[in-house]
Design an enzyme around this catalytic site. Structure first.
Site, mmCIF file in Angstrom:
data_model
loop_
_atom_site.group_PDB
_atom_site.id
_atom_site.type_symbol
_atom_site.label_atom_id
_atom_site.label_comp_id
_atom_site.label_asym_id
_atom_site.label_seq_id
_atom_site.Cartn_x
_atom_site.Cartn_y
_atom_site.Cartn_z
ATOM 1 N N CYS A 167 0.812 -1.234 0.000
ATOM 2 C CA CYS A 167 0.000 0.000 0.000
ATOM 3 C C CYS A 167 0.841 1.278 0.000
ATOM 4 O O CYS A 167 0.435 2.286 -0.552
ATOM 5 C CB CYS A 167 -1.000 0.013 1.145
ATOM 6 S SG CYS A 167 -0.254 0.028 2.773
ATOM 7 N N CYS A 192 -3.312 -2.606 -0.903
ATOM 8 C CA CYS A 192 -2.242 -3.476 -0.416
ATOM 9 C C CYS A 192 -1.871 -4.567 -1.409
ATOM 10 O O CYS A 192 -1.135 -5.492 -1.075
ATOM 11 C CB CYS A 192 -2.649 -4.086 0.925
ATOM 12 S SG CYS A 192 -2.985 -2.816 2.179
ATOM 13 N N LYS A 226 -5.772 -8.706 11.559
ATOM 14 C CA LYS A 226 -5.697 -7.271 11.272
ATOM 15 C C LYS A 226 -7.065 -6.799 10.799
ATOM 16 O O LYS A 226 -7.566 -7.245 9.766
ATOM 17 C CB LYS A 226 -4.643 -7.001 10.208
ATOM 18 C CG LYS A 226 -4.567 -5.528 9.820
ATOM 19 C CD LYS A 226 -3.387 -5.232 8.914
ATOM 20 C CE LYS A 226 -3.377 -3.773 8.510
ATOM 21 N NZ LYS A 226 -2.258 -3.443 7.624
ATOM 22 N N GLU A 235 -8.064 -16.785 11.175
ATOM 23 C CA GLU A 235 -6.909 -16.151 10.514
ATOM 24 C C GLU A 235 -5.604 -16.489 11.246
ATOM 25 O O GLU A 235 -4.577 -16.758 10.620
ATOM 26 C CB GLU A 235 -7.082 -14.625 10.481
ATOM 27 C CG GLU A 235 -8.025 -14.125 9.397
ATOM 28 C CD GLU A 235 -7.356 -14.083 8.017
ATOM 29 O OE1 GLU A 235 -6.227 -14.571 7.869
ATOM 30 O OE2 GLU A 235 -8.000 -13.575 7.077
ATOM 31 N N LYS A 273 -4.153 -6.497 15.686
ATOM 32 C CA LYS A 273 -4.075 -5.064 15.389
ATOM 33 C C LYS A 273 -5.441 -4.539 15.010
ATOM 34 O O LYS A 273 -6.097 -5.170 14.181
ATOM 35 C CB LYS A 273 -3.096 -4.895 14.229
ATOM 36 C CG LYS A 273 -2.925 -3.486 13.754
ATOM 37 C CD LYS A 273 -1.981 -3.482 12.586
ATOM 38 C CE LYS A 273 -1.997 -2.082 12.017
ATOM 39 N NZ LYS A 273 -1.649 -2.035 10.644
HETATM 40 C C1 PBG Z 1 0.148 -1.327 5.857
HETATM 41 C C2 PBG Z 1 -0.009 -0.999 7.291
HETATM 42 C C3 PBG Z 1 -0.932 -0.159 7.916
HETATM 43 C C4 PBG Z 1 -0.574 -0.101 9.246
HETATM 44 C C5 PBG Z 1 0.516 -0.933 9.425
HETATM 45 N N1 PBG Z 1 0.848 -1.499 8.199
HETATM 46 C C6 PBG Z 1 -2.027 0.652 7.354
HETATM 47 C C7 PBG Z 1 -3.193 0.039 6.740
HETATM 48 O O1 PBG Z 1 -3.379 -1.180 6.752
HETATM 49 O O2 PBG Z 1 -3.965 0.809 6.195
HETATM 50 C C8 PBG Z 1 -1.245 0.737 10.302
HETATM 51 C C9 PBG Z 1 -0.380 1.129 11.448
HETATM 52 C C10 PBG Z 1 -0.898 2.265 12.278
HETATM 53 O O3 PBG Z 1 -2.014 2.776 12.092
HETATM 54 O O4 PBG Z 1 -0.147 2.665 13.166
HETATM 55 N N2 PBG Z 1 -0.735 -2.203 5.314
#
Ligand code: PBG
Length: 325
Positions: A122, A130, A195, A235, A250
């Protein structure tokens, strides 16, 4: 025992009792600091929505990594902002990419800190998704090839850990296979296993210049629905089966239940990512005098550990290290 015989307050009467009874301890050993790197020299560009956080260039990044190592922090996680974004996310798998250059610079300076490389497209794609777009959709298997190439390229540059954050199906398997075939069977994978498609990533997308810009307005076709806990467990199970060495949940605070379930169900090394929006909201309230930043952060981090996380990715890592001294 019941009241009046049992009085829980007896063991809370003073600080020393509370120290003895404390069940959860946060340590500098638990912390991973995320950092953003872009091309250039002498860059320390403040990120407006993440007060105190900067985009660095490789030279200033090395200085930052050295300061973090000195503070006792065991690991950094790198995110790159490429010189040019394209449909394929080419800089993610170019050996001259910004993250590849940065890993080499940190390793050349012999800084005693683990370098974790975030693997995702991304930040590198012009559309901000992504993965690779085919017929207006993020194409899973076309994306896997690029992710695997990117992971190998980071490992070649010297990355200690590979951390895929894209949420494509089968990426851990594809990356593990590619790493093994390229002679990196000792390089561990920390997968962003559970995630969620969270609005709390907003400030990160400013920092990494990576908001989705075309085709779809969000990442809901690949990141998980925040309403789903069973899906999160599936997952995580998949990523472990595919070869993940550490699994991550996350965001952190909105997912304490997921962290607890993940620890109880899998007994596996577990990371939690306290994301950009969690950072921004406390910073904003603290700046207004509405919250005590240090107390709130220590409470949050302790709660994330209490929920079951073994390690925490947090933009407060350096400050926490100082507070713990
Ligand atoms: C990339 C990624 C993201 C984050 C970590 N790796 C952003 C997203 O998925 O949009 C978010 C980390 C944060 O908000 O601190 N894919």
């Amino acid at each position: 025992m019941q009241f009046p015989e049992y009085r829980p307050r007896r063991l809370r009467r003073n600080r020393n009792f509370r120290r003895l009874l404390r069940e959860t301890a946060l340590s500098v050993d638990d912390l991973i600091m995320p950092l953003f790197v872009r091309h250039g020299k002498g860059v320390r560009a403040e990120i407006p929505s993440m007060p105190g956080q900067c985009q660095y260039s490789p030279d200033t990044l090395v200085e930052k990594a050295a300061a973090l190592a000195k503070a006792g922090i065991p690991a950094v996680m790198l995110f790159g902002i490429p010189a040019k974004k394209d449909a394929e996310g080419g800089e993610a798998f170019s050996d001259e990419g910004i993250v590849q250059q940065s890993i080499r610079a940190i390793k050349k300076a012999k800084i005693d800190i683990l370098v974790i490389a975030d693997v995702c497209l991304c930040e590198y794609t012009d559309h901000g998704h992504c993965g690779i777009i085919v017929n207006g959709e993020v194409h899973n298997d076309e994306t896997l090839k690029r992710l695997a190439k990117s992971a190998v390229s980071f490992a070649k540059a010297g990355a200690d850990v590979i951390a895929p954050s894209d949420m494509m199906d089968g990426r851990v398997q594809a990356i593990r296979k590619a790493l093994d075939e390229s002679g990196f069977s000792d390089t561990p994978i920390m997968s962003y296993a559970a995630k969620f498609a969270s609005a709390f990533y907003g400030p990160f997308r400013d920092a990494a210049e990576s908001p989705p810009r075309m085709y779809m307005e969000d990442r809901a076709t690949y990141q998980m629905d925040p309403a789903n806990a069973e899906d999160a467990m599936r997952e995580i199970a998949l990523d472990i089966a595919e070869g993940a060495d550490i699994v991550m949940v996350k965001p952190a605070l909105p997912c304490l239940d997921i962290i607890r379930r993940a620890k109880d169900e899998f007994h596996y090394p577990l990371a939690a990512y306290c994301v950009s929006g969690e950072y921004a909201m406390i910073k904003a309230a603290a700046r207004n005098g509405w919250l005590d930043e240090k107390k709130c952060v220590m409470e949050m981090m302790t709660a994330i550990k209490r929920a079951g996380a073994d390690m925490i990715l947090t933009y407060w890592a350096e400050e926490i290290a100082a507070w713990l001294k």
